[in-house]
Write an enzyme that holds these catalytic residues in place. Sequence first.
Site, PDB file in Angstrom:
ATOM      1  CE  LYS A   1      -4.394  -1.735   1.547  1.00  0.00           C
ATOM      2  NZ  LYS A   1      -5.541  -1.681   2.425  1.00  0.00           N
TER       3      LYS A   1
ATOM      4  CE  LYS B   1      -6.157  -8.041  -1.100  1.00  0.00           C
ATOM      5  NZ  LYS B   1      -6.988  -7.677   0.047  1.00  0.00           N
TER       6      LYS B   1
ATOM      7  CE  LYS C   1     -13.489  -3.808   1.932  1.00  0.00           C
ATOM      8  NZ  LYS C   1     -12.198  -3.662   2.619  1.00  0.00           N
TER       9      LYS C   1
HETATM   10  N1  AQP Z   1      -9.428 -11.083  -2.513  1.00  0.00           N
HETATM   11  C1  AQP Z   1      -9.788 -11.615  -1.346  1.00  0.00           C
HETATM   12  N2  AQP Z   1     -10.075 -12.933  -1.268  1.00  0.00           N
HETATM   13  C2  AQP Z   1     -10.436 -13.487  -0.073  1.00  0.00           C
HETATM   14  N3  AQP Z   1     -10.517 -12.793   1.078  1.00  0.00           N
HETATM   15  C3  AQP Z   1     -10.240 -11.478   1.032  1.00  0.00           C
HETATM   16  N4  AQP Z   1     -10.213 -10.519   1.964  1.00  0.00           N
HETATM   17  C4  AQP Z   1      -9.833  -9.336   1.408  1.00  0.00           C
HETATM   18  N5  AQP Z   1      -9.612  -9.510   0.097  1.00  0.00           N
HETATM   19  C5  AQP Z   1      -9.847 -10.834  -0.170  1.00  0.00           C
HETATM   20  C6  AQP Z   1     -10.584 -10.710   3.373  1.00  0.00           C
HETATM   21  O1  AQP Z   1     -11.710  -9.882   3.633  1.00  0.00           O
HETATM   22  C7  AQP Z   1     -11.668  -9.472   5.002  1.00  0.00           C
HETATM   23  C8  AQP Z   1     -11.912  -8.006   5.111  1.00  0.00           C
HETATM   24  O2  AQP Z   1     -10.820  -7.308   4.520  1.00  0.00           O
HETATM   25  P1  AQP Z   1     -10.485  -5.840   4.965  1.00  0.00           P
HETATM   26  O3  AQP Z   1     -11.619  -4.963   4.656  1.00  0.00           O
HETATM   27  O4  AQP Z   1     -10.107  -5.851   6.398  1.00  0.00           O
HETATM   28  O5  AQP Z   1      -9.242  -5.373   4.178  1.00  0.00           O
HETATM   29  P2  AQP Z   1      -8.348  -6.041   3.105  1.00  0.00           P
HETATM   30  O6  AQP Z   1      -7.888  -7.376   3.550  1.00  0.00           O
HETATM   31  O7  AQP Z   1      -7.262  -5.066   2.766  1.00  0.00           O
HETATM   32  O8  AQP Z   1      -9.386  -6.202   1.904  1.00  0.00           O
HETATM   33  P3  AQP Z   1      -9.491  -5.353   0.574  1.00  0.00           P
HETATM   34  O9  AQP Z   1     -10.772  -5.714  -0.085  1.00  0.00           O
HETATM   35  O10 AQP Z   1      -8.238  -5.533  -0.227  1.00  0.00           O
HETATM   36  O11 AQP Z   1      -9.619  -3.879   1.114  1.00  0.00           O
HETATM   37  P4  AQP Z   1      -8.741  -2.617   0.720  1.00  0.00           P
HETATM   38  O12 AQP Z   1      -8.842  -2.499  -0.760  1.00  0.00           O
HETATM   39  O13 AQP Z   1      -9.346  -1.477   1.446  1.00  0.00           O
HETATM   40  O14 AQP Z   1      -7.329  -2.888   1.172  1.00  0.00           O
HETATM   41  C9  AQP Z   1     -10.304  -9.904   5.551  1.00  0.00           C
HETATM   42  O15 AQP Z   1     -10.471 -11.082   6.332  1.00  0.00           O
HETATM   43  C10 AQP Z   1      -9.508 -10.196   4.313  1.00  0.00           C
HETATM   44  O16 AQP Z   1      -8.502 -11.173   4.528  1.00  0.00           O
END
Ligand code: AQP
Length: 325
Positions: A111, A192, A195
């Site tokens: 990030k 990955k 969102k």
């Molecule tokens: N691509 C993914 N596949 C499976 N699990 C996923 N998680 C995130 N991306 C995937 C799991 O979703 C939960 C919530 O995630 P988060 O909101 O805490 O943040 P993150 O892991 O950083 O997810 P994002 O979607 O990638 O958010 P942003 O874009 O804001 O960084 C966690 O249990 C995560 O493992």
Amino acid sequence: MARVFSGIQPSGVITLGNYLGALQHFVARQYEHEAFYCIVDLHALTLPKDPAVLREQVKILAAVYLAAGIDPQRATLFVQSQVPEHSELAWLLQCMSYLGELSRMVQFKEKAEGKDSVAVGLYTYPVLQAADILLYDTSLVPVGEDQRQHIELCRDIALRFNQRFGDVFVVPEHQVAKLGARIMSLDEPTKKMSKSNPVPASYISLLDTPEQIQKKIMRAVTDVGSEIKYDPEHKPGVSNLLVINSLSSGRSMAVLEEIFAGRGYGDLKKDTASVVIAVLEPIRREVYNILQSTDLDAVLAEGAAKARAVASVTLRRVQEAMGVR
Ligand code: AQP
């Protein structure tokens, strides 16, 4: 009863990846354990956010949790910033964490990459996450693969703390699903699905319409060759669609390989779109019902009160152990 804790950042509308890798497991765990689920809005501040957008995303995420099946009578659903013990414990734990271990966090590196100025909060975010988990005497943390390293750090901090001050913390275990713990981006299947990705075609959001889902899956990047088989190393695009299909339809990988033997990528995509729509469309409709009919502020206020009752006891224990109370 073992305690379960997990959270989701309101950094955008949650994706199919968040749902398959995490949220659907949160729903299942609430029937087996005492569950605490959090909307981690303080984590979302690690990257710049418009305050009005953030408030809206918190509300939508609360509705998504409920629409996906989280029952506030069974599980405690709350917003992180409404329980100030999270920030207080995070400071105490920062004093027990090392620069070296935080520097090894892959998510921070990803990030922060290419940015001129990076907030300190992005660097210390895994410590706040450790505080989130440890406040609830959590035994089990269901997460996707990307969070495994952070939960390991949380365990290290808890073990270090207990070694120095006595048995203050329950040391948690992560629970990472065998399939679907890392759903990949539709336009770049070696990355990955996220969102906060600025390219909407890269993810399926839980609020996408059936038409949008269909379009995104039909345009998903696939691989050279034409065989449909699960081989993430050589066929990341096809394998990602197979994982999504398997988890959405309940059919095993072997069954899917048999069904699609000798058929083209177009058939796999059409079928995958239809099984994903069957899972997500009822949730999407329910989100809008909830946004219109449910007093989400009341649900979240009740959740915050229940969470504080537990968190304040743990925080006091920590403060006493460290000599600041
Ligand atoms: N691509 C993914 N596949 C499976 N699990 C996923 N998680 C995130 N991306 C995937 C799991 O979703 C939960 C919530 O995630 P988060 O909101 O805490 O943040 P993150 O892991 O950083 O997810 P994002 O979607 O990638 O958010 P942003 O874009 O804001 O960084 C966690 O249990 C995560 O493992």
